[in-house]
Design a protein around this motif. Sequence first.
Motif, PDB file in Angstrom:
ATOM      1  N   ALA A 143      -8.205   1.970   4.713  1.00 57.69           N
ATOM      2  CA  ALA A 143      -9.273   1.761   3.729  1.00 57.69           C
ATOM      3  C   ALA A 143      -8.887   0.683   2.720  1.00 57.69           C
ATOM      4  CB  ALA A 143      -9.576   3.075   2.995  1.00 57.69           C
ATOM      5  N   VAL A 144      -7.631   0.716   2.261  1.00 57.33           N
ATOM      6  CA  VAL A 144      -7.203  -0.168   1.176  1.00 57.33           C
ATOM      7  C   VAL A 144      -7.124  -1.624   1.625  1.00 57.33           C
ATOM      8  CG1 VAL A 144      -5.241  -0.766  -0.291  1.00 57.33           C
ATOM      9  CG2 VAL A 144      -5.980   1.613  -0.102  1.00 57.33           C
ATOM     10  N   VAL A 145      -6.545  -1.889   2.774  1.00 58.41           N
ATOM     11  CA  VAL A 145      -6.334  -3.280   3.187  1.00 58.41           C
ATOM     12  C   VAL A 145      -7.658  -4.028   3.340  1.00 58.41           C
ATOM     13  CG1 VAL A 145      -5.362  -4.784   4.967  1.00 58.41           C
ATOM     14  CG2 VAL A 145      -4.085  -2.767   4.218  1.00 58.41           C
ATOM     15  N   PRO A 146      -8.657  -3.460   4.032  1.00 59.33           N
ATOM     16  CA  PRO A 146      -9.944  -4.171   4.089  1.00 59.33           C
ATOM     17  C   PRO A 146     -10.595  -4.332   2.708  1.00 59.33           C
ATOM     18  CG  PRO A 146      -9.825  -2.512   5.814  1.00 59.33           C
ATOM     19  CD  PRO A 146      -8.663  -2.265   4.898  1.00 59.33           C
ATOM     20  N   GLU A 147     -10.443  -3.328   1.840  1.00 55.58           N
ATOM     21  CA  GLU A 147     -11.024  -3.436   0.500  1.00 55.58           C
ATOM     22  C   GLU A 147     -10.421  -4.608  -0.274  1.00 55.58           C
ATOM     23  OE1 GLU A 147     -10.378   0.338  -1.293  1.00 55.58           O
ATOM     24  OE2 GLU A 147     -11.968   1.357  -0.165  1.00 55.58           O
ATOM     25  N   VAL A 148      -9.118  -4.744  -0.225  1.00 59.03           N
ATOM     26  CA  VAL A 148      -8.457  -5.851  -0.925  1.00 59.03           C
ATOM     27  C   VAL A 148      -8.876  -7.188  -0.305  1.00 59.03           C
ATOM     28  CG1 VAL A 148      -6.222  -6.933  -1.416  1.00 59.03           C
ATOM     29  CG2 VAL A 148      -6.516  -4.461  -1.712  1.00 59.03           C
ATOM     30  N   ALA A 149      -8.925  -7.249   1.017  1.00 60.50           N
ATOM     31  CA  ALA A 149      -9.345  -8.483   1.673  1.00 60.50           C
ATOM     32  C   ALA A 149     -10.753  -8.873   1.256  1.00 60.50           C
ATOM     33  CB  ALA A 149      -9.260  -8.310   3.194  1.00 60.50           C
ATOM     34  N   THR A 150     -11.649  -7.886   1.179  1.00 58.12           N
ATOM     35  CA  THR A 150     -13.033  -8.162   0.775  1.00 58.12           C
ATOM     36  C   THR A 150     -13.099  -8.586  -0.688  1.00 58.12           C
ATOM     37  OG1 THR A 150     -13.883  -6.569   2.392  1.00 58.12           O
ATOM     38  CG2 THR A 150     -15.327  -7.162   0.552  1.00 58.12           C
ATOM     39  N   GLU A 151     -12.338  -7.897  -1.544  1.00 59.46           N
ATOM     40  CA  GLU A 151     -12.361  -8.210  -2.984  1.00 59.46           C
ATOM     41  C   GLU A 151     -11.942  -9.653  -3.244  1.00 59.46           C
ATOM     42  OE1 GLU A 151     -10.249  -6.730  -7.172  1.00 59.46           O
ATOM     43  OE2 GLU A 151      -9.954  -5.585  -5.311  1.00 59.46           O
ATOM     44  N   TYR A 152     -10.960 -10.142  -2.509  1.00 57.63           N
ATOM     45  CA  TYR A 152     -10.444 -11.487  -2.749  1.00 57.63           C
ATOM     46  C   TYR A 152     -10.986 -12.512  -1.745  1.00 57.63           C
ATOM     47  CZ  TYR A 152      -7.365  -9.433  -6.175  1.00 57.63           C
ATOM     48  OH  TYR A 152      -6.876  -8.780  -7.283  1.00 57.63           O
ATOM     49  N   ASP A 153     -12.003 -12.095  -1.001  1.00 54.40           N
ATOM     50  CA  ASP A 153     -12.649 -12.984  -0.051  1.00 54.40           C
ATOM     51  C   ASP A 153     -11.621 -13.625   0.885  1.00 54.40           C
ATOM     52  OD1 ASP A 153     -14.838 -14.190   1.133  1.00 54.40           O
ATOM     53  OD2 ASP A 153     -14.786 -15.944  -0.182  1.00 54.40           O
ATOM     54  N   ALA A 154     -10.677 -12.789   1.351  1.00 51.62           N
ATOM     55  CA  ALA A 154      -9.616 -13.262   2.239  1.00 51.62           C
ATOM     56  C   ALA A 154     -10.146 -13.356   3.665  1.00 51.62           C
ATOM     57  CB  ALA A 154      -8.425 -12.319   2.187  1.00 51.62           C
ATOM     58  N   ALA A 196      -5.251   1.528  13.224  1.00 48.26           N
ATOM     59  CA  ALA A 196      -6.389   1.888  12.375  1.00 48.26           C
ATOM     60  C   ALA A 196      -6.764   0.740  11.444  1.00 48.26           C
ATOM     61  CB  ALA A 196      -6.058   3.147  11.574  1.00 48.26           C
ATOM     62  N   VAL A 197      -5.749   0.044  10.906  1.00 45.96           N
ATOM     63  CA  VAL A 197      -6.024  -1.079  10.007  1.00 45.96           C
ATOM     64  C   VAL A 197      -6.683  -2.216  10.770  1.00 45.96           C
ATOM     65  CG1 VAL A 197      -4.971  -2.837   8.535  1.00 45.96           C
ATOM     66  CG2 VAL A 197      -4.203  -0.459   8.383  1.00 45.96           C
ATOM     67  N   ARG A 198      -6.208  -2.500  11.969  1.00 41.24           N
ATOM     68  CA  ARG A 198      -6.816  -3.562  12.782  1.00 41.24           C
ATOM     69  C   ARG A 198      -8.299  -3.281  13.036  1.00 41.24           C
ATOM     70  NH1 ARG A 198      -3.380  -7.090  15.373  1.00 41.24           N
ATOM     71  NH2 ARG A 198      -1.151  -6.547  15.309  1.00 41.24           N
ATOM     72  N   ALA A 199      -8.594  -2.030  13.380  1.00 39.09           N
ATOM     73  CA  ALA A 199      -9.984  -1.663  13.657  1.00 39.09           C
ATOM     74  C   ALA A 199     -10.843  -1.804  12.408  1.00 39.09           C
ATOM     75  CB  ALA A 199     -10.042  -0.234  14.189  1.00 39.09           C
ATOM     76  N   ALA A 200     -10.303  -1.386  11.267  1.00 40.44           N
ATOM     77  CA  ALA A 200     -11.068  -1.472  10.021  1.00 40.44           C
ATOM     78  C   ALA A 200     -11.296  -2.925   9.614  1.00 40.44           C
ATOM     79  CB  ALA A 200     -10.331  -0.717   8.911  1.00 40.44           C
ATOM     80  N   LEU A 201     -10.295  -3.781   9.807  1.00 36.99           N
ATOM     81  CA  LEU A 201     -10.465  -5.198   9.482  1.00 36.99           C
ATOM     82  C   LEU A 201     -11.491  -5.856  10.406  1.00 36.99           C
ATOM     83  CD1 LEU A 201      -6.757  -6.206   8.767  1.00 36.99           C
ATOM     84  CD2 LEU A 201      -8.629  -6.135   7.110  1.00 36.99           C
ATOM     85  N   GLU A 202     -11.467  -5.461  11.660  1.00 36.77           N
ATOM     86  CA  GLU A 202     -12.451  -6.004  12.596  1.00 36.77           C
ATOM     87  C   GLU A 202     -13.864  -5.637  12.152  1.00 36.77           C
ATOM     88  OE1 GLU A 202     -13.570  -5.828  17.381  1.00 36.77           O
ATOM     89  OE2 GLU A 202     -11.683  -4.953  16.635  1.00 36.77           O
ATOM     90  N   ASP A 203     -14.031  -4.388  11.697  1.00 36.42           N
ATOM     91  CA  ASP A 203     -15.340  -3.959  11.198  1.00 36.42           C
ATOM     92  C   ASP A 203     -15.751  -4.753   9.962  1.00 36.42           C
ATOM     93  OD1 ASP A 203     -15.524  -2.113  13.211  1.00 36.42           O
ATOM     94  OD2 ASP A 203     -14.868  -0.404  11.979  1.00 36.42           O
ATOM     95  N   ALA A 204     -14.738  -5.158   9.159  1.00 38.68           N
ATOM     96  CA  ALA A 204     -15.020  -5.927   7.940  1.00 38.68           C
ATOM     97  C   ALA A 204     -15.093  -7.427   8.209  1.00 38.68           C
ATOM     98  CB  ALA A 204     -13.934  -5.654   6.899  1.00 38.68           C
ATOM     99  N   ASP A 205     -14.987  -7.816   9.493  1.00 38.62           N
ATOM    100  CA  ASP A 205     -15.046  -9.219   9.899  1.00 38.62           C
ATOM    101  C   ASP A 205     -13.926 -10.040   9.264  1.00 38.62           C
ATOM    102  OD1 ASP A 205     -16.155 -11.216  11.458  1.00 38.62           O
ATOM    103  OD2 ASP A 205     -17.459 -11.941   9.847  1.00 38.62           O
ATOM    104  N   VAL A 206     -12.728  -9.433   9.205  1.00 39.23           N
ATOM    105  CA  VAL A 206     -11.533 -10.113   8.708  1.00 39.23           C
ATOM    106  C   VAL A 206     -10.520 -10.146   9.841  1.00 39.23           C
ATOM    107  CG1 VAL A 206      -9.645 -10.075   7.029  1.00 39.23           C
ATOM    108  CG2 VAL A 206     -11.943  -9.318   6.340  1.00 39.23           C
ATOM    109  N   VAL A 256       0.841  -1.190   0.000  1.00 44.54           N
ATOM    110  CA  VAL A 256       0.000   0.000   0.000  1.00 44.54           C
ATOM    111  C   VAL A 256       0.881   1.247   0.000  1.00 44.54           C
ATOM    112  CG1 VAL A 256      -1.786   1.293   1.211  1.00 44.54           C
ATOM    113  CG2 VAL A 256      -1.804  -1.222   1.261  1.00 44.54           C
ATOM    114  N   LEU A 257       0.695   2.091  -1.001  1.00 48.70           N
ATOM    115  CA  LEU A 257       1.342   3.397  -1.047  1.00 48.70           C
ATOM    116  C   LEU A 257       0.434   4.374  -0.297  1.00 48.70           C
ATOM    117  CD1 LEU A 257       2.505   3.247  -4.754  1.00 48.70           C
ATOM    118  CD2 LEU A 257       4.038   3.417  -2.775  1.00 48.70           C
TER     119      LEU A 257
END
Length: 465
Positions: A76-87, A106-116, A32-33
């Motif tokens: 924002a990007v990491v959860p989006e990629v995880a969701t896109e590839y059903d990771a 921040a990434v941990r919190a966003a992934l938790e919200d995305a259930d990843v 991620v850039l």
Amino acid sequence: MIVHWHRRDLRPSDNRGLARAAGDGPVVPLFVLDPTVLEHASPIRVACLLEALDDLRTWYRERGSDLLVVRGEASAVVPEVATEYDARRVVWNEDYSGLAAERDRAVRAALEDADVTCESIHDAIHHEPGSITPNQGTHYAVFSYFWKKWRDREKRDPADEPDPGDLATVSGDPIPSLADLGFDDPEATPPTVTTAAARERVAAFCSGPIYDYAARRDYPAESGTSRLSPHLKWGTVGPRELYAATERAAQRAETDDDRESVRAFQRQLAWREFYAHVLAFNPETVTENFSGYENEIEWQNDPAELEAWQTGETGYPIVDAGMRQLLAEGWMHNRVRMLVASFLTKDLLTDWRAGYDWFRAKLADHDTANDVGGWQWAGSTGTDAQPYFRVFNPMKQGREYDPDGEYIREYVPELADATADEIHSWHELEPAERERVAPAYPAPIVDHAERRKRAIDLFERARGE
């Protein structure tokens, strides 16, 4: 699918996070850039980053996968990629700066919200912060005690690189250019930062120069150091792979002196880890004195003197050679780094943070923990710091470590025709003699003896002595 989020681990081998992800793969490789991180970057470091990313992408593509290089806030990007590839999980290797910790929360919190789910792995150093400690406290503040435990602590073996079957079939967009990211071309020529270049340098260093390291590392005109710092910065070589190479060198050593020289190099690796531990528990030291007397030091902070230091125009030859090497190469010999840092903080009485900021802007190998630790050491404000009353004499240091003036002449061409004695006696020459020897080179901008006394007085007042 498992996403492995590359950060400062731009290599496929000896990558513990990537190996962990590959064990449950297939792996979706991601970088991620992040604009928040890039705000703290510089042209030469971003140039190195982009080369390392291109090299890593080539490795993935040769195995039927790809490195996804995506721009945007990591949260924002990491959860989006995880969701896109059903990771179902995202794995990354730990970083130890305050900025990295804030980003990762921040990434941990966003992934938790995305259930990843997510997992972070200690990879960049051998022993994670908090694992080498005194009887009381979270970390050592004196390196020698840390070193005694570090050197005897068992080191992990290098992690295996993933098999092609462990990698997901994905396809990424082109890697942005420097201009795309809003950076100008660097003033200095960046080093080659790839895994192949790192391995070549490790092999070359451990096949011979490592046995002379203890005796020759302080002489900047010689090739006595490893020049591996840009690779350690970007993770194009793994710490376990490098350490294993040094252990093999120790086993091949023919004399006790050879083995001690290998140990001297390993000690420098431990210094890097010591500073990573300190930063992990004291992230505020990027901007604050570790020693605590924050507002008591009466820095002079003369803008003209700072500029002379930055441009290599102080009239102290070895200082100027180091600063010009930095501008030309984005790198500086370690002994000279200590000299120029001492000169800025003690001779020019300038806050170490001004020097840290300049190094951060110009060094290809800038590492927050290592540079903060080094600058606070030189400024006598950090852990295990240089005592304030020990002030490097730049002329004496030049005579001792560049006796023939070879290094100085390479980077200060105004002194190309001067003798070694004229170079090392520059501060003592009469104006007419300086005009004869090197009319284009400046006279010393300060008197070292006078400034040394002022620096000691300044620190004694700050300490209430």
